[in-house]
Design a protein around this motif. Structure first.
Motif, short mmCIF file in Angstrom:
data_model
loop_
_atom_site.label_atom_id
_atom_site.label_comp_id
_atom_site.label_asym_id
_atom_site.label_seq_id
_atom_site.Cartn_x
_atom_site.Cartn_y
_atom_site.Cartn_z
N SER A 7 0.79 -0.95 0.10
CA SER A 7 0.08 0.20 -0.25
C SER A 7 0.91 1.27 0.00
N CYS A 10 2.60 3.27 3.18
CA CYS A 10 2.69 2.28 4.35
C CYS A 10 3.81 1.25 4.15
N CYS A 22 -0.93 -2.17 8.56
CA CYS A 22 -1.14 -1.84 7.41
C CYS A 22 -1.97 -2.42 6.43
N TYR A 25 -5.87 -1.94 7.46
CA TYR A 25 -5.98 -0.67 7.03
C TYR A 25 -6.41 -0.59 5.70
N PHE A 26 -5.35 -0.65 4.99
CA PHE A 26 -5.43 -0.19 3.39
C PHE A 26 -5.76 -1.43 2.69
#
Length: 71
Positions: A7, A10, A22, A25-26
């Motif tokens: 991502s 990140c 990461c 979330y991504f």
């Protein structure tokens, strides 16, 4: 299995814990790739909601799915 994506913005520096966060979330939240949870959550995963109710792995995946459907 889907290929892992890096991502933008990140870049965990060798820290496995940061890499998992990461990816969550991504990929799962922002990228809406709920199937990534199969790789990120341990088979015995347990979480607790703000009032202390226990949430197992399947319920957690359902909650993320509902979040995606709502937004």
């Amino acid at each position: 299995m889907l290929p892992r994506r890096r991502s933008p913005g990140c870049t965990p520096a060798g820290d496995a814990g940061k890499a998992v966060v990461c990816r969550f979330y991504f990929d799962v939240l922002a990228g809406r790739r709920i199937e990534e949870l199969d790789l990120l959550l341990a088979p015995g995963f347990v979480a607790y909601d703000p009032v202390g109710a226990r949430i197992d792995r399947a319920d957690y995946i359902d909650a993320v799915r509902m979040l995606h459907e709502g937004f």
